[in-house]
Design a protein around this motif. Sequence first.
Motif, PDB file in Angstrom:
ATOM      1  N   TRP A   1      -2.009  12.877  -0.021  1.00 20.03           N
ATOM      2  CA  TRP A   1      -0.418  12.280   0.067  1.00 20.03           C
ATOM      3  C   TRP A   1       0.743  13.259  -0.609  1.00 20.03           C
ATOM      4  O   TRP A   1       1.824  13.214  -0.098  1.00 20.03           O
ATOM      5  N   VAL A   2       0.122  14.206  -1.037  1.00 15.54           N
ATOM      6  CA  VAL A   2       0.917  14.569  -2.161  1.00 15.54           C
ATOM      7  C   VAL A   2       1.154  15.629  -0.860  1.00 15.54           C
ATOM      8  O   VAL A   2       2.708  15.557  -1.380  1.00 15.54           O
ATOM      9  N   MET A   3       0.400  16.234  -0.448  1.00 15.03           N
ATOM     10  CA  MET A   3       0.953  17.579   0.484  1.00 15.03           C
ATOM     11  C   MET A   3       1.603  16.628   1.309  1.00 15.03           C
ATOM     12  O   MET A   3       3.075  17.902   1.594  1.00 15.03           O
ATOM     13  N   LYS A   4       1.704  15.583   1.360  1.00 13.43           N
ATOM     14  CA  LYS A   4       2.301  15.084   2.654  1.00 13.43           C
ATOM     15  C   LYS A   4       3.669  14.868   2.462  1.00 13.43           C
ATOM     16  O   LYS A   4       4.947  14.326   2.875  1.00 13.43           O
ATOM     17  N   TYR A   5       4.233  14.189   0.903  1.00 17.44           N
ATOM     18  CA  TYR A   5       4.856  13.929   0.018  1.00 17.44           C
ATOM     19  C   TYR A   5       5.957  14.964  -0.365  1.00 17.44           C
ATOM     20  O   TYR A   5       6.897  14.668  -1.269  1.00 17.44           O
ATOM     21  N   GLN A   6       5.429  16.175  -0.480  1.00 17.34           N
ATOM     22  CA  GLN A   6       5.396  17.494  -1.356  1.00 17.34           C
ATOM     23  C   GLN A   6       7.432  17.110  -0.738  1.00 17.34           C
ATOM     24  O   GLN A   6       7.837  17.189  -2.222  1.00 17.34           O
TER      25      GLN A   6
ATOM     26  N   GLU B   1       3.360  10.320  -9.848  1.00 15.18           N
ATOM     27  CA  GLU B   1       2.799  10.493 -10.514  1.00 15.18           C
ATOM     28  C   GLU B   1       2.271  11.976 -11.251  1.00 15.18           C
ATOM     29  O   GLU B   1       1.973  12.200 -11.542  1.00 15.18           O
ATOM     30  N   TYR B   2       1.795  11.688  -9.951  1.00 13.87           N
ATOM     31  CA  TYR B   2       0.658  13.287 -10.106  1.00 13.87           C
ATOM     32  C   TYR B   2       1.636  14.852 -10.003  1.00 13.87           C
ATOM     33  O   TYR B   2       2.050  15.273 -10.532  1.00 13.87           O
ATOM     34  N   LEU B   3       3.065  14.256  -9.291  1.00 13.34           N
ATOM     35  CA  LEU B   3       4.265  15.205  -8.898  1.00 13.34           C
ATOM     36  C   LEU B   3       4.931  15.408 -10.516  1.00 13.34           C
ATOM     37  O   LEU B   3       5.102  16.400 -11.068  1.00 13.34           O
TER      38      LEU B   3
ATOM     39  N   PHE C   1      -9.929  11.920  -4.464  1.00 12.70           N
ATOM     40  CA  PHE C   1      -8.888  12.707  -5.557  1.00 12.70           C
ATOM     41  C   PHE C   1      -8.204  12.973  -4.101  1.00 12.70           C
ATOM     42  O   PHE C   1      -7.180  14.051  -3.452  1.00 12.70           O
ATOM     43  N   ARG C   2      -9.599  13.471  -2.609  1.00 11.95           N
ATOM     44  CA  ARG C   2      -9.052  14.762  -1.315  1.00 11.95           C
ATOM     45  C   ARG C   2      -7.529  14.246  -0.586  1.00 11.95           C
ATOM     46  O   ARG C   2      -6.553  14.155  -0.262  1.00 11.95           O
ATOM     47  N   VAL C   3      -7.911  12.423  -0.663  1.00 12.38           N
ATOM     48  CA  VAL C   3      -6.890  11.591  -0.344  1.00 12.38           C
ATOM     49  C   VAL C   3      -5.372  11.574  -0.588  1.00 12.38           C
ATOM     50  O   VAL C   3      -4.362  11.691  -0.300  1.00 12.38           O
ATOM     51  N   ILE C   4      -5.743  11.496  -2.330  1.00  8.04           N
ATOM     52  CA  ILE C   4      -4.475  11.704  -2.913  1.00  8.04           C
ATOM     53  C   ILE C   4      -3.830  13.022  -2.764  1.00  8.04           C
ATOM     54  O   ILE C   4      -2.890  12.948  -2.395  1.00  8.04           O
ATOM     55  N   HIS C   5      -4.795  14.670  -2.591  1.00  5.63           N
ATOM     56  CA  HIS C   5      -4.187  15.305  -2.800  1.00  5.63           C
ATOM     57  C   HIS C   5      -3.316  15.498  -1.067  1.00  5.63           C
ATOM     58  O   HIS C   5      -2.657  15.884  -1.046  1.00  5.63           O
TER      59      HIS C   5
ATOM     60  N   LYS D   1       0.912  -1.236   0.146  1.00  2.00           N
ATOM     61  CA  LYS D   1       0.141   0.205   0.175  1.00  2.00           C
ATOM     62  C   LYS D   1       0.703   1.530  -0.047  1.00  2.00           C
ATOM     63  O   LYS D   1       0.432   1.961  -0.666  1.00  2.00           O
ATOM     64  N   LEU D   2       1.903   1.452   0.593  1.00  2.00           N
ATOM     65  CA  LEU D   2       2.557   1.991   0.711  1.00  2.00           C
ATOM     66  C   LEU D   2       3.659   2.577  -0.215  1.00  2.00           C
ATOM     67  O   LEU D   2       3.063   3.221  -0.604  1.00  2.00           O
ATOM     68  N   ILE D   3       4.275   1.376  -0.587  1.00  2.00           N
ATOM     69  CA  ILE D   3       4.940   1.763  -2.163  1.00  2.00           C
ATOM     70  C   ILE D   3       3.540   2.447  -3.546  1.00  2.00           C
ATOM     71  O   ILE D   3       4.384   3.196  -4.317  1.00  2.00           O
ATOM     72  N   GLU D   4       2.180   1.619  -2.996  1.00  2.00           N
ATOM     73  CA  GLU D   4       0.988   2.159  -4.568  1.00  2.00           C
ATOM     74  C   GLU D   4       0.492   3.708  -4.286  1.00  2.00           C
ATOM     75  O   GLU D   4       0.506   4.094  -5.496  1.00  2.00           O
ATOM     76  N   LYS D   5       0.987   4.216  -2.917  1.00  2.00           N
ATOM     77  CA  LYS D   5       0.521   5.763  -2.460  1.00  2.00           C
ATOM     78  C   LYS D   5       1.520   6.482  -2.694  1.00  2.00           C
ATOM     79  O   LYS D   5       2.005   7.870  -3.602  1.00  2.00           O
TER      80      LYS D   5
END
Length: 108
Positions: free
Chosen positions: A39-44, A14-16, A33-37, A4-8
Motif C-alpha cells: 500500500w505504501v509503495m502504491k500511495y507513495q 501513519e507510516y509515511l 506487514f507485506r500488504v501494508i508495504h 476499507k479504502l479510508i482505513e488503508k
Amino acid sequence: MGQKLIEKEVIVAEYLAGQTTYRKLESKYGFDFRVIHSWVMKYQGKKQKLNMLVKPGEVEQPPLPTDVKALQAELRKARLHNQLLNAMIDIAEDQLKIDIRKKSGTKR
C-alpha cells in the motif's frame, strides 16, 4: 468498501509520517506487514494528501529526553576530552619534532 479504502489511507499516512514501522502497524491494525508495504509503495506519490488524514497528536510521538543537564554535562566532558587529545598531539609533535596530524591534500 469505502471504509476499507479510508482505513488503508490512514495506515499508509501513519507510516509515511515516519513515526512507526510496518511491523508495528501490522500488530496495531491486523494487516500483514507485506500488504501494508505494498500500500505504501502504491500511495507513495500521494504523500501530501495522506499526511492531511493524520491529525497532529494522533500518531504516537516518542518522548523527548527530559534530562537536559545530563546531556549538557556529557557534551562538556566530550569537548574537554577532545581538547585534551589535541593538547597531547601538540605536545608530542613539539617534543618529537614529528608531524602527527595528517595534512589535508597530501597524496599517497
